[in-house]
Design a protein around this motif. Structure first.
Motif, short mmCIF file in Angstrom:
data_model
loop_
_atom_site.label_atom_id
_atom_site.label_comp_id
_atom_site.label_asym_id
_atom_site.label_seq_id
_atom_site.Cartn_x
_atom_site.Cartn_y
_atom_site.Cartn_z
N ASP A 48 0.98 -1.11 -0.03
CA ASP A 48 -0.13 -0.26 0.10
C ASP A 48 0.54 1.10 -0.16
OD1 ASP A 48 1.22 0.35 2.62
OD2 ASP A 48 -0.79 -0.42 3.48
N LEU A 49 -0.12 2.33 -0.84
CA LEU A 49 1.08 3.23 -0.48
C LEU A 49 1.97 3.84 1.26
CD1 LEU A 49 1.91 6.30 -1.81
CD2 LEU A 49 0.11 7.10 -0.51
N ALA A 50 1.40 3.83 1.55
CA ALA A 50 2.51 3.60 3.61
C ALA A 50 3.64 2.78 3.24
CB ALA A 50 1.66 3.19 4.51
N LEU A 51 3.51 1.71 2.75
CA LEU A 51 4.38 1.22 3.02
C LEU A 51 5.30 0.95 1.70
CD1 LEU A 51 2.91 -3.07 3.88
CD2 LEU A 51 5.04 -1.61 5.17
N GLN A 52 4.65 1.40 0.28
CA GLN A 52 6.17 2.31 -1.08
C GLN A 52 6.46 3.18 -0.77
OE1 GLN A 52 4.27 1.80 -4.33
NE2 GLN A 52 2.75 0.33 -4.59
N ALA A 53 6.02 4.07 0.68
CA ALA A 53 6.64 5.77 1.15
C ALA A 53 8.12 5.43 2.09
CB ALA A 53 5.66 6.28 1.42
N SER A 54 7.81 4.32 2.45
CA SER A 54 8.77 3.79 3.46
C SER A 54 9.63 2.94 3.20
CB SER A 54 8.37 2.81 4.60
OG SER A 54 7.81 3.41 5.35
N TYR A 55 9.42 2.17 2.06
CA TYR A 55 10.45 1.76 1.45
C TYR A 55 10.89 3.26 0.22
CZ TYR A 55 12.38 -1.29 -2.63
OH TYR A 55 13.01 -2.22 -3.30
N VAL A 56 10.54 3.34 -0.27
CA VAL A 56 11.61 3.88 -0.93
C VAL A 56 12.32 5.47 -0.50
CG1 VAL A 56 11.33 6.25 -2.70
CG2 VAL A 56 10.34 3.80 -3.51
N ALA A 57 11.80 4.97 0.88
CA ALA A 57 12.15 6.47 1.52
C ALA A 57 13.51 6.17 1.96
CB ALA A 57 11.11 6.86 2.51
N LEU A 58 13.70 4.83 2.85
CA LEU A 58 14.66 3.91 3.34
C LEU A 58 15.81 3.93 2.34
CD1 LEU A 58 12.89 1.59 5.68
CD2 LEU A 58 14.12 2.93 6.29
N LEU A 59 15.27 3.75 0.48
CA LEU A 59 16.09 2.94 -0.35
C LEU A 59 17.01 5.00 -0.98
CD1 LEU A 59 16.31 0.95 -1.94
CD2 LEU A 59 15.47 1.64 -3.41
N ALA A 60 15.78 5.64 -0.36
CA ALA A 60 16.57 6.97 -0.41
C ALA A 60 17.65 7.37 0.17
CB ALA A 60 15.43 8.05 -0.73
N ARG A 110 19.72 4.62 -6.65
CA ARG A 110 18.27 4.48 -6.45
C ARG A 110 17.05 5.05 -5.73
NH1 ARG A 110 21.48 -0.79 -5.29
NH2 ARG A 110 21.85 -2.21 -7.82
N GLY A 111 17.47 5.35 -4.85
CA GLY A 111 15.95 5.84 -4.44
C GLY A 111 15.54 6.92 -4.70
N LYS A 112 16.67 8.00 -5.04
CA LYS A 112 16.53 9.16 -5.20
C LYS A 112 15.20 9.88 -5.67
CE LYS A 112 19.11 13.24 -4.08
NZ LYS A 112 20.47 13.74 -4.78
N SER A 113 15.40 8.93 -7.36
CA SER A 113 14.44 9.34 -8.14
C SER A 113 12.91 8.76 -7.90
CB SER A 113 15.21 8.90 -9.63
OG SER A 113 14.88 7.92 -9.40
N ARG A 114 12.67 7.90 -7.30
CA ARG A 114 12.02 6.76 -6.71
C ARG A 114 11.48 7.75 -6.03
NH1 ARG A 114 12.71 0.65 -6.22
NH2 ARG A 114 9.72 0.92 -5.98
N LEU A 115 11.71 8.49 -4.95
CA LEU A 115 11.21 9.46 -3.76
C LEU A 115 10.90 10.78 -4.21
CD1 LEU A 115 10.57 9.87 -1.09
CD2 LEU A 115 12.98 11.27 -0.78
N ALA A 116 11.34 11.15 -5.54
CA ALA A 116 10.72 12.08 -5.73
C ALA A 116 9.33 11.87 -6.94
CB ALA A 116 11.70 13.23 -7.18
#
Lengths: 453, 204
Positions: free
Chosen positions: A340-352, A358-364
């Motif tokens: 879900d969005l919350a988990l995806q956000a955590s995933y992307v934020a941690l990756l950033a 890898r993570g910065k562009s996905r966070l953006a």
């Protein structure tokens, strides 16, 4: 023919002789089908795959396991149907103390030695009780809480309900909690306490107050329970959660450290310990506890994506970005897409943070969604940290403002402040605090407790 | 002292487990051969009860003893006493009767109170001529559990409580039951409906 002739019994005991004895007694009350489980894992496996009608479980299961742990695990994964009878068998007086204190109890317990007649009497009573509560269980399972409460109210006023008075009150309180009405739950628990000082009812009051964000009152209540019944570990768990809400992370960790040592295989408790340790800045303990959960909580479905991300979070906090990155990249892309969005956000934020390229562009890419959506506390902290790390002050400040204005303000304040000072933005945080305080005064929102200064 | 209690508890626990093995073998034999060995099983349960009571005495007489109070259906509690003792008493020509005027559930230490009632009925059976009466009633907000018999009564009810383990435990057990600031009590008297000894446990 006996009423139990067509029931399937499962006898759980690590001692072969004791198993035979329980089977002999069960057969005397008319059972034909009696299966054995010789240990905790075996019992879980059998109950999960082919649930019996009646479980006779010894309290001492060897290997540091108890029947009470088995019961808790079965309830945690919803493996006991409302009709299944779970009877604890014990030669111990110690178990009576457990039953008297805790919230989660078996249908009954029986002390060895006992005659077949006595077992029969006890089983008959459980069957009668389950029949009395059948309509209530049905409504509760459907999550129609209003209907469930109506059934209980009718039962309470009936002649047939007299022997179940306390059980009805207890179920009322639990139903209010499940329905999200913590204030009604508190009243129901206090109603029980007016009659007798049961530790589980006092803990229920504390739990209800905690849900209403009345942490100071909740703390006072739970301290009474912990002092009076130190072996009631769930009460200590609750105390730790309340301490965290109050921002007293060192005390929370101390409480959990102590009882987690006594219950090394309680992985829900270990998760709580990881949380307290992380908030307390003890990243090593947090990391180790979460790693142990993921390695050893072996029930299918027990380890969730949240657990995986919690471990990553703890690795990041400990500065081990290599381990964090490895864990993140170890998750299947198809699984991540299903988050879900919350988990995806955590995933992307941690990756950033762990793997910026890898993570910065996905966070953006996710940024517009993160600006407007309600997010859980952990996720906001992840996003806040990643935003600070990627010089996105606006995104960080938005998360901070939400966190400081929310119920978890005290809980996460130290963590937020740490992140802001790491990036030299103490003044920005101070300004956010000032605004939140002003807004609070302006709206006079009665949230129970003030945020920390 | 906790260590000594642990050692005693573990010994009693093992002994009760072995007694349970014996009882289950007897129960299986009764089923297989259609014989009645109830008296053998009674002897085993009486021995186990004695062990439990001895341990309970030690535990309850220590400082800071705590009870395990659970909501208990009074009629169920009394039914279990009848189940455990009724048949055995009949062997010696004594009838165990009940008069239960409580439909309710009461907060009490189910196992210790049950144990103490069993013990009181056993004692009454020893002195009774032909009847033992177990009653439950509510009086002034207290639960009154009584065991009466038609025997000669206590020689001196005032000092009888110092007599046996069961009475000692009963007294302490009653006192540990506290509710709304009031505690329970054990009363030994003579007379009553059957004219013999009266063992009365009063719990708030």
């Amino acid at each position: 023919m006996s009423a139990y002739a067509d029931k399937r019994f499962l006898v759980v005991d690590d001692q072969p002789l004791a198993r035979d004895s329980l089977r002999a007694i069960a057969q005397t009350v008319g059972a034909f089908a009696v299966e054995f489980a010789s240990n905790y894992q075996d019992a879980l496996y059998r109950i999960r795959n082919n649930a019996p009608d009646i479980v006779l479980c010894d309290y001492m299961l060897g290997e540091g396991r108890s029947g009470q742990q088995l019961l808790e695990e079965l309830r945690r994964f919803n493996l006991l149907s409302d009709d299944t009878i779970f009877m604890m068998v014990t030669g111990e007086q110690a178990y009576e103390q457990v039953v008297a204190a805790v919230e989660l109890v078996p249908d009954d317990y029986i002390i060895k030695p006992f005659s077949p007649d006595k077992l029969l009497l006890r089983l008959d009573r459980i069957v009668a009780k389950k029949k009395f509560f059948a309509a209530y269980y049905r409504e509760k399972r459907r999550q129609d809480y209003a209907a469930a409460l109506a059934v209980l109210a009718r039962g309470r006023d009936s002649e047939a309900g007299r022997p179940y008075r306390f059980e009805i009150l207890r179920q009322e309180a639990e139903t209010h909690l499940a329905a999200g009405d913590a204030s009604a739950a508190e009243a129901a628990y206090r109603n029980i306490l007016a009659d007798y000082e049961f530790p589980w009812a006092r803990a229920g009051v504390a739990r209800s107050l905690h849900r209403q964000q009345k942490h100071t009152e909740a703390r006072a209540e739970i301290e009474l329970v912990v002092a009076g019944t130190p072996s009631y570990f769930d009460a200590s768990d609750l105390k730790a959660s309340i301490c965290m809400a109050q921002g007293e992370h060192a005390e929370a960790q101390k409480v959990l450290d102590e009882i987690a040592r006594k219950t090394p295989r309680n992985f829900l408790r270990k998760r709580l310990l990881a949380q307290a340790a992380a908030l307390n800045g003890d990243t090593e303990t947090a990391r180790a506890a979460m790693a142990e959960v993921i390695a050893n909580d072996t029930m299918p479905g027990a380890v969730s994506p949240q657990d995986q991300l919690t471990l990553v979070r703890n690795q990041v906090a400990a500065g081990d970005l290599v381990a964090a990155e490895k864990l993140l990249l170890g998750l299947r892309e198809s699984d991540v897409k299903g988050f879900d969005l919350a988990l995806q956000a955590s995933y992307v934020a941690l990756l950033a943070v762990a793997s910026p390229e890898r993570g910065k562009s996905r966070l953006a890419g996710l940024r517009p969604a993160l600006i407007d959506t309600e997010l859980p506390t952990d996720t906001r902290l992840d996003v806040l940290r990643a935003a600070l790390a990627t010089d996105d002050g606006e995104l960080a400040d938005r998360q901070a403002r939400h966190l400081m204005a929310g119920h978890d303000a005290k809980k996460v304040f130290a963590t937020v402040r740490k992140y802001y000072s790491l990036h030299g933005r103490e003044m920005a945080l101070r300004e956010i605090q000032r605004q939140v305080a002003l807004e609070r005064i302006h709206h006079e929102t009665p949230t129970g407790e003030q945020p920390p200064e | 002292m906790q260590r000594l209690l642990d050692i005693l508890a573990s010994g009693v626990h093992d002994a009760k487990n072995q007694l349970f093995v014996a009882e289950s073998i007897i129960a299986a034999a009764e089923r297989t051969h259609s014989v009645d060995l109830a008296e053998a099983r009674y002897a085993i349960e009486a021995a186990a009860g004695r062990l439990s009571r001895t341990l309970a005495t030690y535990r309850l007489l220590r400082q800071g003893a705590t009870l395990a109070v659970v909501p208990t259906v009074i009629a169920d509690l009394c039914d279990e006493v009848v189940l455990a003792q009724g048949k055995h008493l009949l062997q010696s020509g004594v009838r165990l009767e009940t008069d239960l005027r409580v439909a309710d559930v009461w907060p009490l230490d189910r196992d210790l109170v049950g144990d103490i009632l069993n013990n009181a009925v056993q004692n009454a059976g020893r002195y009774a001529r032909s009847r033992v009466l177990l009653t439950a009633a509510v009086d002034a907000g207290d639960l009154i559990l009584r065991v009466e018999d038609d025997g000669p009564g206590y020689p001196d009810p005032a000092t009888a409580a110092q007599g046996g383990t069961g009475l000692l435990v009963g007294e302490r057990l009653a006192a540990l039951h506290v509710r709304h600031g009031r505690s329970g009590a054990l009363h030994l008297t003579n007379g009553g409906a059957l004219g013999g000894a009266i063992f009365e446990l009063r719990l708030p």
